[in-house]
Design a protein around this motif. Structure first.
Motif, PDB file in Angstrom:
ATOM      1  N   ALA A  37      30.654  -9.818  -1.310  1.00  0.00           N
ATOM      2  CA  ALA A  37      31.891  -9.046  -1.436  1.00  0.00           C
ATOM      3  C   ALA A  37      32.497  -9.223  -2.826  1.00  0.00           C
ATOM      4  O   ALA A  37      33.011  -8.260  -3.430  1.00  0.00           O
ATOM      5  CB  ALA A  37      32.889  -9.482  -0.365  1.00  0.00           C
ATOM      6  N   VAL A  38      32.434 -10.432  -3.372  1.00  0.00           N
ATOM      7  CA  VAL A  38      32.965 -10.687  -4.712  1.00  0.00           C
ATOM      8  C   VAL A  38      32.176  -9.912  -5.760  1.00  0.00           C
ATOM      9  O   VAL A  38      32.743  -9.299  -6.672  1.00  0.00           O
ATOM     10  CB  VAL A  38      32.935 -12.203  -5.019  1.00  0.00           C
ATOM     11  CG1 VAL A  38      33.180 -12.457  -6.495  1.00  0.00           C
ATOM     12  CG2 VAL A  38      33.961 -12.933  -4.176  1.00  0.00           C
ATOM     13  N   GLY A  41      32.868  -6.154  -5.247  1.00  0.00           N
ATOM     14  CA  GLY A  41      34.273  -5.861  -5.539  1.00  0.00           C
ATOM     15  C   GLY A  41      34.586  -5.883  -7.016  1.00  0.00           C
ATOM     16  O   GLY A  41      35.227  -4.961  -7.551  1.00  0.00           O
ATOM     17  N   SER A  42      34.129  -6.916  -7.741  1.00  0.00           N
ATOM     18  CA  SER A  42      34.416  -7.007  -9.177  1.00  0.00           C
ATOM     19  C   SER A  42      33.700  -5.913  -9.965  1.00  0.00           C
ATOM     20  O   SER A  42      34.266  -5.312 -10.888  1.00  0.00           O
ATOM     21  CB  SER A  42      34.020  -8.384  -9.708  1.00  0.00           C
ATOM     22  OG  SER A  42      32.658  -8.665  -9.416  1.00  0.00           O
ATOM     23  N   GLY A  44      32.904  -3.055  -8.714  1.00  0.00           N
ATOM     24  CA  GLY A  44      33.565  -1.817  -8.314  1.00  0.00           C
ATOM     25  C   GLY A  44      34.815  -1.541  -9.132  1.00  0.00           C
ATOM     26  O   GLY A  44      35.124  -0.384  -9.456  1.00  0.00           O
ATOM     27  N   ILE A  45      35.546  -2.592  -9.504  1.00  0.00           N
ATOM     28  CA  ILE A  45      36.728  -2.423 -10.355  1.00  0.00           C
ATOM     29  C   ILE A  45      36.304  -1.924 -11.739  1.00  0.00           C
ATOM     30  O   ILE A  45      36.933  -1.022 -12.312  1.00  0.00           O
ATOM     31  CB  ILE A  45      37.503  -3.745 -10.454  1.00  0.00           C
ATOM     32  CG1 ILE A  45      38.088  -4.115  -9.091  1.00  0.00           C
ATOM     33  CG2 ILE A  45      38.621  -3.635 -11.494  1.00  0.00           C
ATOM     34  CD1 ILE A  45      38.734  -5.486  -9.061  1.00  0.00           C
ATOM     35  N   CYS A  79      31.190 -10.986 -11.375  1.00  0.00           N
ATOM     36  CA  CYS A  79      30.145 -10.191 -10.711  1.00  0.00           C
ATOM     37  C   CYS A  79      28.795 -10.904 -10.768  1.00  0.00           C
ATOM     38  O   CYS A  79      28.097 -11.008  -9.747  1.00  0.00           O
ATOM     39  CB  CYS A  79      30.052  -8.811 -11.361  1.00  0.00           C
ATOM     40  SG  CYS A  79      28.684  -7.804 -10.773  1.00  0.00           S
TER      41      CYS A  79
END
Length: 509
Positions: A37-38, A41-42, A44-45, A79
């Motif tokens: 998820a990390v 998520g990172s 994805g930002i 990431c």
């Protein structure tokens, strides 16, 4: 007793729900899913804010883009760490106790790495600007590389030099290129060489040429494409860290600092770039001490007409588009793929359909179809757009009009279509007298029409182009950034110098 426990277990086996919960609470499983998820998520930002693909769904705020760019290295490290931990959690330990199937592990890490590449690396690879190593060829050599019908932005830095041509398909990829040095004569008689840079936006449909003076310590500014917002290029100065929209020509970082100093940090928020997305009034800029970048006059014509009008001129060529390096086969293949993507999405889609490529336009104006090409210009706070059709319908393909927000900055202008080179120019008239029974060619020379009428003023001097003209950009872009712009104004042909009230678009179409 042991026999009894075994019997009880056989009679009451653990439920599937209990087994699943116990599995999910294992440290290895928590580590696997948490790190995945990390990583996603990172990355994805980075993807959301530093690429424009995400803007087909939702436009990020300007503030979010800037903050993510500032923190891009930290997000990249997070990431990579997340992906590494995710991989270790998957492979270390018992194979029979792996926390997920191989497809899930591959999916997590491919997603993270794909988003990471697009957000962190792709922009710099795709738009390798040409601040220092721009390639220019002669008009004869250009004829061997590109078609005569190729449209281009043209500019001339000094009267003693030949103009320079930037074909759309050549400047689209770098977006930014150094044009050369403009020689300026100071008030004390000394001369100063000022670097000049072109910033091109394929989504807006035009290039704008700006003076980019050296810093007080002698360092040169180096601009590069950061992203696009509202279908217009946002550039950043690598030397100072300042950012700004191509179409506004403002140092938005400086503007934000001045606003913060004037109104206080509480009023502006923490470096809130959402406050400076549109150009303020001139009075506000003067009060804050922020000057728009000085533009250099530019115009549009085809490569073939440029060669006829300026046979000794220079033509910009994108070296990594036209001359791939065999020593870098992967990068060359990447460039070919990107060129194909640009051809499909810009030439075949964006330039053909009526809607903007990204649905992020805030101010819509239905006085013209979205993709109508206009020549946008301003003097002070008076913003005007004219169309090629309107100019051609004028007497001898010429229109006289006045632009200026007050008497002090009023400019008497003439727009003229040169049929020989198929180029529209906007020129500064030497007086308030309109130019009639003539047209102005691409060299700025007033060419009389058939017979000069009695009493018509003589214009012997070569006219000067208005330097704020953005030649042939899309109407939707101009109207979005400068709402309320005047469209196709015209002056009283009687020569009174008083402008008529602006008519509606339909009366001129």
């Amino acid at each position: 007793n042991n026999n009894k426990k075994t019997k009880d277990n056989n009679e009451n086996p653990p439920t599937t729900e209990h087994t699943t919960m116990a599995t999910l609470l294992k440290p290895r499983v928590i580590l696997f899913w948490g790190s995945g998820a990390v990583a996603v998520g990172s990355s994805g930002i980075l993807f959301r804010d530093l690429t424009d693909f995400s803007q087909w769904v939702k436009k990020p705020s300007r503030n979010s883009v800037w903050k993510t760019y500032q923190q891009r290295h930290e997000l990249a490290a997070v990431c990579m760490a997340g992906s590494t931990v995710n991989t270790l959690a998957y492979f270390l330990g018992s194979q029979s106790a792996r926390p997920a199937s191989p497809l899930i592990w591959v999916g997590i890490n491919l997603s993270a790495m794909g988003l990471f590449f697009l957000g962190y690396f792709n922009n710099e690879l795709m738009f390798r600007e040409r601040n220092r190593n721009a390639l220019f060829v002669s008009t004869c050599d250009a004829a061997k590389i590109m078609k005569d019908s190729e449209t281009a932005i043209v500019t001339q830095l000094n009267d003693t030099e030949e103009p320079v041509c930037f074909p759309d398909h050549q400047i689209t990829r770098p977006h930014v290129a150094r044009v050369g040095d403009k020689v300026r004569v100071n008030s004390n008689g000394t001369t100063q060489e000022i670097p000049v840079t072109i910033a091109y936006c394929g989504l807006t449909g035009t290039g704008i040429v700006y003076e980019t003076p050296r810093l007080p310590d002698g360092r040169e500014r180096e601009f590069f494409p950061l992203t696009q917002l509202e279908n217009n290029l946002v550039v950043m100065d690598r030397t100072t860290g300042a950012i700004g929209h191509q179409i506004n020509g403002l140092n938005e970082t400086l503007l934000l600092e001045k606003l913060a100093a004037k109104e206080g940090a509480a009023a502006t928020g923490e470096a809130n770039y959402d406050l400076v997305g549109k150009r303020p009034k001139d009075a506000t800029l003067q009060e804050l001490g922020v000057e728009p970048a000085q533009e250099v006059a530019s115009w549009r014509m085809t490569v073939g007409d440029f060669r006829k009008a300026f046979p000794l001129g220079k033509v910009f060529v994108n070296d990594y588009k036209e001359f791939p390096k065999l020593a870098q086969p992967v990068l060359s293949l990447y460039d070919k793929a990107i060129d194909m993507i640009f051809y499909v999405f810009v030439d075949l889609v964006h330039n053909k359909i009526e809607a903007p490529l990204f649905p992020t336009i805030e101010n819509k104006d239905d006085r013209l179809p979205n993709k109508t090409r206009v020549w946008g210009l301003n003097v002070g706070d008076d913003f005007v757009a004219i169309t090629e059709h309107w100019v051609k319908k004028g007497p001898h393909c010429t229109r006289n009009f006045t632009v200026g927000s007050n008497e002090e900055d009023k400019n008497y202008l003439v727009a003229s279509w040169d049929g020989e080179t198929e180029s529209l120019g906007v020129w500064i008239r030497p007086s308030d007298q309109p130019i009639t029974n003539a047209y102005i060619n691409v060299h700025g020379i007033v060419v009389p029409a058939t017979n000069k009428k009695k009493g018509e003023p003589e214009v012997d001097a070569k006219l000067e182009r208005l330097n704020t003209v953005k030649a042939g950009l899309f109407w939707f872009a101009w109207a979005n950034f400068f709402p309320g712009t005047r469209l196709n104004p015209e002056e009283d042909i009687a020569g009174t110098g008083e402008a008529k009230k602006t008519k509606s678009f339909l009366s001129f179409w």
